[in-house]
Design a protein around this motif. Sequence first.
Motif, PDB file in Angstrom:
ATOM      1  N   ARG A 125      -7.298  17.547  11.075  1.00 35.70           N
ATOM      2  CA  ARG A 125      -8.705  17.546  10.954  1.00 35.70           C
ATOM      3  C   ARG A 125      -9.022  17.850   9.536  1.00 35.70           C
ATOM      4  O   ARG A 125     -10.340  17.563   9.330  1.00 35.70           O
ATOM      5  CB  ARG A 125      -9.279  18.510  12.061  1.00 35.70           C
TER       6      ARG A 125
ATOM      7  N   SER B 158      -2.202  10.293   9.920  1.00 38.39           N
ATOM      8  CA  SER B 158      -2.760  11.422  10.707  1.00 38.39           C
ATOM      9  C   SER B 158      -3.483  10.624  11.884  1.00 38.39           C
ATOM     10  O   SER B 158      -4.050  11.111  12.843  1.00 38.39           O
ATOM     11  CB  SER B 158      -3.950  12.164  10.103  1.00 38.39           C
TER      12      SER B 158
ATOM     13  N   ARG C 296      -6.569   9.384  12.025  1.00 37.47           N
ATOM     14  CA  ARG C 296      -7.797   9.973  11.873  1.00 37.47           C
ATOM     15  C   ARG C 296      -8.720   9.288  11.220  1.00 37.47           C
ATOM     16  O   ARG C 296      -8.411   8.583  10.192  1.00 37.47           O
ATOM     17  CB  ARG C 296      -7.738  11.380  11.503  1.00 37.47           C
ATOM     18  N   TYR C 297     -10.139   9.305  11.455  1.00 38.50           N
ATOM     19  CA  TYR C 297     -10.959   8.579  10.805  1.00 38.50           C
ATOM     20  C   TYR C 297     -11.770   9.801   9.911  1.00 38.50           C
ATOM     21  O   TYR C 297     -11.688  11.031  10.580  1.00 38.50           O
ATOM     22  CB  TYR C 297     -12.324   7.899  11.400  1.00 38.50           C
TER      23      TYR C 297
ATOM     24  N   GLY D 295     -11.497  14.963   9.778  1.00 41.60           N
ATOM     25  CA  GLY D 295     -10.741  13.872  10.502  1.00 41.60           C
ATOM     26  C   GLY D 295     -10.907  13.916  11.885  1.00 41.60           C
ATOM     27  O   GLY D 295     -10.521  14.633  12.689  1.00 41.60           O
ATOM     28  N   LEU D 296     -11.474  12.732  12.314  1.00 36.01           N
ATOM     29  CA  LEU D 296     -11.608  12.661  13.839  1.00 36.01           C
ATOM     30  C   LEU D 296     -10.756  11.505  14.496  1.00 36.01           C
ATOM     31  O   LEU D 296     -10.460  10.415  13.533  1.00 36.01           O
ATOM     32  CB  LEU D 296     -12.910  12.410  14.178  1.00 36.01           C
ATOM     33  N   PRO D 297     -10.030  11.621  15.454  1.00 35.79           N
ATOM     34  CA  PRO D 297      -9.384  10.515  16.350  1.00 35.79           C
ATOM     35  C   PRO D 297     -10.313   9.373  16.837  1.00 35.79           C
ATOM     36  O   PRO D 297     -11.594   9.455  16.894  1.00 35.79           O
ATOM     37  CB  PRO D 297      -8.896  11.318  17.724  1.00 35.79           C
TER      38      PRO D 297
ATOM     39  N   CYS E 183     -18.895   8.002  10.952  1.00 31.71           N
ATOM     40  CA  CYS E 183     -17.503   7.977  10.357  1.00 31.71           C
ATOM     41  C   CYS E 183     -17.675   6.738   9.327  1.00 31.71           C
ATOM     42  O   CYS E 183     -16.646   6.143   8.831  1.00 31.71           O
ATOM     43  CB  CYS E 183     -16.508   7.786  11.224  1.00 31.71           C
TER      44      CYS E 183
END
Length: 230
Positions: free
Chosen positions: A46, A81, A83-84, A95-97, A105
């Motif tokens: 994250r 990761s 992640r966005y 950082g988000l999935p 994002c």
Amino acid sequence: MLPQLAVLAKILCLLMVVMCGAVPAMVRSVSLYSTCSSGNVTVIGRAVKAVGRDDNNAPFQKLTTQSEDFSGKLYIFAEKSQRYICFNKRWKLVGLPKKQKSPMCQFYEVYNGSYLRYRSVADGVHYLGFNKWGKPMRNPNGRQECFNFIKYNPHFDIKHHNSLVTSNMATEPRLVVRKPALIRAPKKFLPSSDGGRETHRHRHNRWKIREDEVSPRRRHESRLLEANKY
Ligand SMILES: *[C@@H]1O[C@H](CO)[C@@H](O)[C@H](O)[C@H]1NC(C)=O
Ligand SMILES: *[C@@H]1O[C@H](CO)[C@@H](O)[C@H](O)[C@H]1NC(C)=O
């Protein structure tokens, strides 16, 4: 496969995509260098920060920019990761999935002088930014240079570049960011001839070298511009 065949196959693929208008999605591999923190954007789980590259974090600095259409909206995705890079509700970078992907994002890539900025699609006041300790900027009115980036293509192939240069291509590929010295080095090892011609060549070379000493700065600057154009 023969290299020529591989190239042909690629061209065919491209043609098919263009003709069908099938895949508007563009994915580009980049590293983003934050001028304020002198580090690259790094996404570990994250946490989003900008730090210098080392052996451990290098894979976490490998980003892709992804667009789904021609609106100019980009997602910045960290491969390792998965992640966005997104803003959370309090406008902090996280950082988000994939399942939490949203306009929070998405960014517009804009120029500021020769630097790039990433403006939030959700609210144009907010930009991607990192302070001098590499932490995400919280205040959109903070130090302006903390919102500036240089885009690198870490997967640029220097051998391919050199072969293009030595085969007398007038225009360089646009992704160049590194080591101009490598390209010029061979000049110094030109086979020398004998007698009076040699002194002439020496003088000539000395002039050449001096010329090279003057230009790297300019070269570097134009390279920055080139890199940013990509
Ligand atoms: C940032 O990434 C680029 C491309 O991978 C690399 O060449 C450069 O050394 C990195 N810079 C820092 C400060 O980590
Ligand atoms: C560009 O940078 C300057 C100074 O750093 C800042 O005042 C200006 O608002 C920036 N422009 C954009 C479009 O971000």
